[in-house]
Scaffold this motif. Structure first.
Motif, PDB file in Angstrom:
ATOM      1  N   SER A 108       0.816  -1.213   0.000  1.00 20.21           N
ATOM      2  CA  SER A 108       0.000   0.000   0.000  1.00 20.21           C
ATOM      3  C   SER A 108       0.850   1.264   0.000  1.00 20.21           C
ATOM      4  N   ASN A 109       2.099   1.166   0.456  1.00 27.12           N
ATOM      5  CA  ASN A 109       3.014   2.302   0.454  1.00 27.12           C
ATOM      6  C   ASN A 109       4.075   2.076  -0.618  1.00 27.12           C
ATOM      7  N   PRO A 110       4.043   2.853  -1.714  1.00 24.74           N
ATOM      8  CA  PRO A 110       4.990   2.607  -2.812  1.00 24.74           C
ATOM      9  C   PRO A 110       6.436   2.890  -2.454  1.00 24.74           C
ATOM     10  N   HIS A 111       6.681   3.540  -1.297  1.00 30.88           N
ATOM     11  CA  HIS A 111       8.042   3.904  -0.911  1.00 30.88           C
ATOM     12  C   HIS A 111       8.740   2.845  -0.077  1.00 30.88           C
ATOM     13  N   GLU A 112       8.071   1.747   0.229  1.00 32.90           N
ATOM     14  CA  GLU A 112       8.722   0.678   0.970  1.00 32.90           C
ATOM     15  C   GLU A 112       8.589  -0.630   0.199  1.00 32.90           C
ATOM     16  N   PRO A 113       9.547  -1.537   0.374  1.00 32.01           N
ATOM     17  CA  PRO A 113       9.485  -2.817  -0.334  1.00 32.01           C
ATOM     18  C   PRO A 113       8.179  -3.550  -0.032  1.00 32.01           C
ATOM     19  N   VAL A 114       7.799  -4.424  -0.942  1.00 35.23           N
ATOM     20  CA  VAL A 114       6.602  -5.244  -0.765  1.00 35.23           C
ATOM     21  C   VAL A 114       7.043  -6.589  -0.203  1.00 35.23           C
ATOM     22  N   ARG A 115       6.530  -6.934   0.941  1.00 30.85           N
ATOM     23  CA  ARG A 115       7.013  -8.115   1.648  1.00 30.85           C
ATOM     24  C   ARG A 115       6.970  -9.383   0.794  1.00 30.85           C
ATOM     25  N   ALA A 116       5.856  -9.595   0.089  1.00 33.22           N
ATOM     26  CA  ALA A 116       5.729 -10.816  -0.711  1.00 33.22           C
ATOM     27  C   ALA A 116       6.828 -10.893  -1.764  1.00 33.22           C
ATOM     28  N   HIS A 117       7.136  -9.767  -2.413  1.00 36.52           N
ATOM     29  CA  HIS A 117       8.188  -9.770  -3.429  1.00 36.52           C
ATOM     30  C   HIS A 117       9.570  -9.904  -2.793  1.00 36.52           C
ATOM     31  N   ALA A 118       9.778  -9.241  -1.655  1.00 37.17           N
ATOM     32  CA  ALA A 118      11.080  -9.318  -0.983  1.00 37.17           C
ATOM     33  C   ALA A 118      11.377 -10.742  -0.536  1.00 37.17           C
ATOM     34  N   GLU A 119      10.363 -11.421   0.003  1.00 40.71           N
ATOM     35  CA  GLU A 119      10.558 -12.807   0.442  1.00 40.71           C
ATOM     36  C   GLU A 119      10.882 -13.712  -0.735  1.00 40.71           C
ATOM     37  N   ALA A 120      10.228 -13.455  -1.867  1.00 42.86           N
ATOM     38  CA  ALA A 120      10.477 -14.276  -3.046  1.00 42.86           C
ATOM     39  C   ALA A 120      11.861 -14.024  -3.641  1.00 42.86           C
ATOM     40  N   ALA A 121      12.416 -12.840  -3.386  1.00 43.80           N
ATOM     41  CA  ALA A 121      13.720 -12.502  -3.952  1.00 43.80           C
ATOM     42  C   ALA A 121      14.857 -13.249  -3.281  1.00 43.80           C
ATOM     43  N   LEU A 122      14.696 -13.574  -1.986  1.00 44.69           N
ATOM     44  CA  LEU A 122      15.746 -14.278  -1.247  1.00 44.69           C
ATOM     45  C   LEU A 122      15.387 -15.742  -1.124  1.00 44.69           C
ATOM     46  N   VAL A 123      16.353 -16.591  -1.412  1.00 48.84           N
ATOM     47  CA  VAL A 123      16.087 -18.035  -1.424  1.00 48.84           C
ATOM     48  C   VAL A 123      17.004 -18.764  -0.457  1.00 48.84           C
ATOM     49  N   PRO A 124      16.464 -19.731   0.273  1.00 46.14           N
ATOM     50  CA  PRO A 124      17.317 -20.514   1.178  1.00 46.14           C
ATOM     51  C   PRO A 124      18.117 -21.554   0.398  1.00 46.14           C
ATOM     52  N   THR A 125      19.301 -21.845   0.851  1.00 45.84           N
ATOM     53  CA  THR A 125      20.111 -22.878   0.223  1.00 45.84           C
ATOM     54  C   THR A 125      20.880 -23.628   1.301  1.00 45.84           C
ATOM     55  N   ASP A 126      20.955 -24.935   1.157  1.00 41.28           N
ATOM     56  CA  ASP A 126      21.726 -25.734   2.115  1.00 41.28           C
ATOM     57  C   ASP A 126      23.054 -26.178   1.514  1.00 41.28           C
ATOM     58  N   GLU A 127      23.409 -25.595   0.365  1.00 39.54           N
ATOM     59  CA  GLU A 127      24.680 -25.918  -0.274  1.00 39.54           C
ATOM     60  C   GLU A 127      25.723 -24.869   0.092  1.00 39.54           C
ATOM     61  N   GLY A 128      26.955 -25.323   0.235  1.00 41.85           N
ATOM     62  CA  GLY A 128      28.039 -24.389   0.482  1.00 41.85           C
ATOM     63  C   GLY A 128      28.550 -23.789  -0.814  1.00 41.85           C
ATOM     64  N   TYR A 129      29.606 -22.992  -0.717  1.00 44.79           N
ATOM     65  CA  TYR A 129      30.206 -22.367  -1.890  1.00 44.79           C
ATOM     66  C   TYR A 129      31.623 -22.888  -2.053  1.00 44.79           C
ATOM     67  N   PRO A 130      31.891 -23.497  -3.190  1.00 45.00           N
ATOM     68  CA  PRO A 130      33.213 -24.099  -3.407  1.00 45.00           C
ATOM     69  C   PRO A 130      34.273 -23.037  -3.663  1.00 45.00           C
TER      70      PRO A 130
END
Length: 332
Positions: free
Chosen positions: A29-51
């Motif tokens: 509803s406030n265009p000046h702050e991130p939208v929670r649903a989109h922000a959550e979708a942007a970050l993804v969990p991973t259980d893999e390490g980085y080689p």
């Protein structure tokens, strides 16, 4: 392994590992702050390490404290085969929500810096969601990464820019990326101007600040052909004049001769004055921008800085400052 975004279901199942101070955003509803649903979708969990050598990005630390970090990233010898893992690191939920005093919180930004020197045309759609986060670092760095993708990035960026469910600063950054693509590949300028102009044609449906930023990109592209659309936006009082100036200023910037009897000149000037008066004490922002973008002081924070204290005026002034700084660099 496919990466899935974290969301309401995960919290319902007891996933409470995100630090409580991390602000995902609001309901849209406030265009000046991130939208929670989109922000959550942007970050993804991973259980893999980085080689190796990617794991070294986890230890490079704060960009503000070490001037040699770009050279150290280049020395890692990252190649095209590392692109998928670099994208995964940039969107890594655990890294992006880590405690702000740890080195690993900077790894997503380091990953973007590494991607800037690689071909990202095949992963544009995986990177664009980062615009949904309330992190200024992504808004600043991602356009530089995407500009090298050329035509492959224009349509996904257009789709994002035209999506009015996204927050205005993410859409503004997408507009910057479109502009940078046109600078990088002049043969794409016409399409870039069309995309930016098409959105400004719907100025009445957008926040005036977003329209001001879109106008900024059009002016930088010397888009004289967009003047009828620009005038229409000013006629609706749908442009924030504190970003690019009023209708008179815009015509001068595009090397046009303003008509002395045009009532829109006075209307636009008065509208801009009203916006400035509502933002801060008279002359405050103008004086500081005149002294140089570095004189507009904002809190020093880590990449993870999406906090409740980040309000509309501060975000807009910071964005104006960055764009002013960008213009100065181009003129040098």
């Amino acid at each position: 392994m496919a990466l899935e975004p974290i969301g309401e279901l995960d919290r319902a199942n007891g996933d409470e590992d995100v630090p409580p101070e991390y602000d995902w955003g609001g309901d849209g509803s406030n265009p000046h702050e991130p939208v929670r649903a989109h922000a959550e979708a942007a970050l993804v969990p991973t259980d893999e390490g980085y080689p190796p050598p990617l794991d070294q990005l986890l230890r490079l630390g704060d960009l503000r404290e070490r001037s040699d970090i770009p050279e150290r990233i280049a020395a890692l010898g990252l190649t095209q085969e590392h692109v998928p893992d670099l994208v995964r690191m940039a969107r890594d939920r655990a890294l992006n929500t880590a405690m702000s005093d740890g080195d690993e919180v900077w790894a997503p930004i380091h990953a973007l810096h590494a991607l800037e020197h690689l071909d990202v045309s095949a992963v544009v759609s995986d990177l664009i969601p980062l615009f949904d986060l309330g992190l200024d670092w992504f808004g600043e760095e991602l356009p530089d990464v995407l500009r090298h993708a050329g035509a492959a990035a224009l349509e996904p960026l257009s789709h994002y820019l035209h999506d009015r469910t996204r927050w205005m600063f993410g859409r503004s950054s997408a507009g910057t990326a479109i502009h940078k693509i046109a600078e990088q590949q002049p043969e794409l300028r016409e399409r870039a101007v069309q995309i930016l102009g098409d959105e400004l044609a719907h100025a009445g449906e957008n926040d005036p600040g977003l329209n001001g930023f879109l106008l900024y990109e059009l002016l930088d592209l010397k888009a004289v052909e967009a003047l009828p659309i620009i005038r229409g936006a000013f006629e609706q009082n749908a442009i924030d004049e504190t970003i690019t100036g009023d209708w008179h200023d815009v015509q001068v910037e595009l090397e046009q001769t303003p008509a002395l009897d045009d009532p829109l000149v006075q209307q636009s000037r008065a509208h801009g004055d009203a916006i400035r008066a509502s933002m801060c004490p008279a002359g405050w922002l103008a004086d500081r921008l005149a002294a140089g973008p570095s004189q507009v002081a904002f809190p020093s924070t880590s990449p993870k800085k999406s906090s409740k204290s980040t309000q509309k005026t501060k975000r807009k002034m910071a964005a104006v400052s960055r764009k002013a700084n960008r213009s100065k660099k181009k003129r040098k």
